[in-house]
Design a protein around this motif. Structure first.
Motif, short mmCIF file in Angstrom:
data_model
loop_
_atom_site.label_atom_id
_atom_site.label_comp_id
_atom_site.label_asym_id
_atom_site.label_seq_id
_atom_site.Cartn_x
_atom_site.Cartn_y
_atom_site.Cartn_z
N ARG A 67 38.43 34.44 36.82
CA ARG A 67 37.74 35.04 36.07
C ARG A 67 35.94 34.21 36.20
O ARG A 67 34.68 35.40 35.68
N GLN A 68 36.01 33.51 37.09
CA GLN A 68 34.52 32.62 37.64
C GLN A 68 34.08 34.34 38.40
O GLN A 68 32.79 34.71 38.37
N GLN A 69 34.55 34.98 39.47
CA GLN A 69 34.28 35.87 40.93
C GLN A 69 34.82 36.94 39.62
O GLN A 69 33.38 37.33 40.41
N LEU A 70 34.95 37.48 38.28
CA LEU A 70 34.70 38.69 37.97
C LEU A 70 33.40 38.54 37.28
O LEU A 70 32.25 39.33 36.93
N HIS A 71 33.16 36.95 36.91
CA HIS A 71 31.92 37.05 36.18
C HIS A 71 30.41 37.27 36.54
O HIS A 71 29.51 38.26 36.82
N VAL A 72 30.77 36.41 38.49
CA VAL A 72 29.57 36.93 39.83
C VAL A 72 28.96 38.19 39.40
O VAL A 72 28.77 38.82 39.99
N ALA A 73 30.17 39.33 39.62
CA ALA A 73 29.94 40.72 39.64
C ALA A 73 29.68 41.18 38.96
O ALA A 73 29.04 42.05 39.05
#
Length: 256
Positions: free
Chosen positions: A86-92
């Motif tokens: 979720r964190q990496q998707l949020h940054v993307a």
């Protein structure tokens, strides 16, 4: 039509692209796609098909996971994987928003340079153009970043929205202003700069084109970074599919 202004070709990059069916990013060293729509916030993400509200995957940190409407229990280790995902998707999602706004701003600034030179900085229609540019940026941001820190990935509505807004609201205004200010010949010369036409000799359009090219270098770097981030997400997905079989059918990010 001014379709090149809509993210993918608006700066002639051939690098960062917001496609109408998914996200596709192509650079010299990276080629990835995202084949679903993803809404991702500070503690959740939702996966739906393109142009459909059907909820395929729902995750709410730390341990609530629904796949095709079925609750899936998560171990502590699986929870950590999903929270990182979720964190990496949020940054993307955030980076996609920034690139999109930068691309729209580049297009608007290029046209503003040309029209200001033709009509003058204080011409009422020049001021109207500046206001329209600000409004377009605001409306694009609102569609990509809903309710604050909730980002959209892979939603074709963004490309459609920019295309439609440019075609129905912006093109008629800019055509009228260009023709009133310097005649039909200047209008066609100006338009060719932003639609990949033949070489333009007029200095005003050269200035606008030069600005676009210079700022395109910055976007190209950001697109490369975003593409690398999506590749990292793709690698994490492989790990998640092994750890959580219920998610194995949902390969959000694909490296080509």
């Amino acid at each position: 039509m001014w379709k090149p202004l809509a993210i993918s070709a608006l700066i002639g990059l051939g690098t960062a692209a917001q496609a109408h069916d998914n996200i596709e990013i192509h650079t010299d060293d990276c080629n990835v796609s995202l084949d679903y729509s993803v809404s991702v916030g500070p503690d959740f993400f939702i996966v739906t098909p393109e142009d459909d509200d059907q909820q395929l995957v729902y995750f709410n940190s730390p341990d609530r996971l629904l796949v095709d409407g079925n609750q899936t229990s998560l171990t502590p280790q699986q929870q950590l994987l999903m929270q990182e995902y979720r964190q990496q998707l949020h940054v993307a999602g955030r980076d996609t928003l920034l690139i999109t706004l930068e691309a729209v701003d580049i297009a608007m600034n290029g046209l503003s340079i040309a029209i200001t030179a033709l009509a003058g900085p204080n011409h009422p229609d020049t001021l109207e153009l500046q206001q329209f540019s600000a409004d377009l940026l605001q409306r694009t941001e609102e569609r990509l970043n809903r309710e604050g820190e909730i980002y959209q990935l892979g939603a074709s509505e963004i490309g459609n929205f920019v295309d439609e807004t440019i075609s129905t609201e912006f093109e008629p205004r800019i055509e009228r202003l260009a023709k009133e200010s310097a005649g039909t010949i200047a209008w066609h010369a100006l338009k060719a700069v932003f639609t990949g036409g033949h070489s333009i000799e007029e200095q005003v359009t050269k200035d606008a084109e030069r600005m676009v090219e210079q700022r395109a270098d910055v976007i190209e770097q950001k697109a490369e970074q975003l593409c690398t981030s999506l590749e990292t997400i793709d690698q994490l997905e492989t790990e998640i599919h092994k750890a959580i079989p219920a998610l194995s059918n949902y390969d959000l990010v694909q490296t080509k």
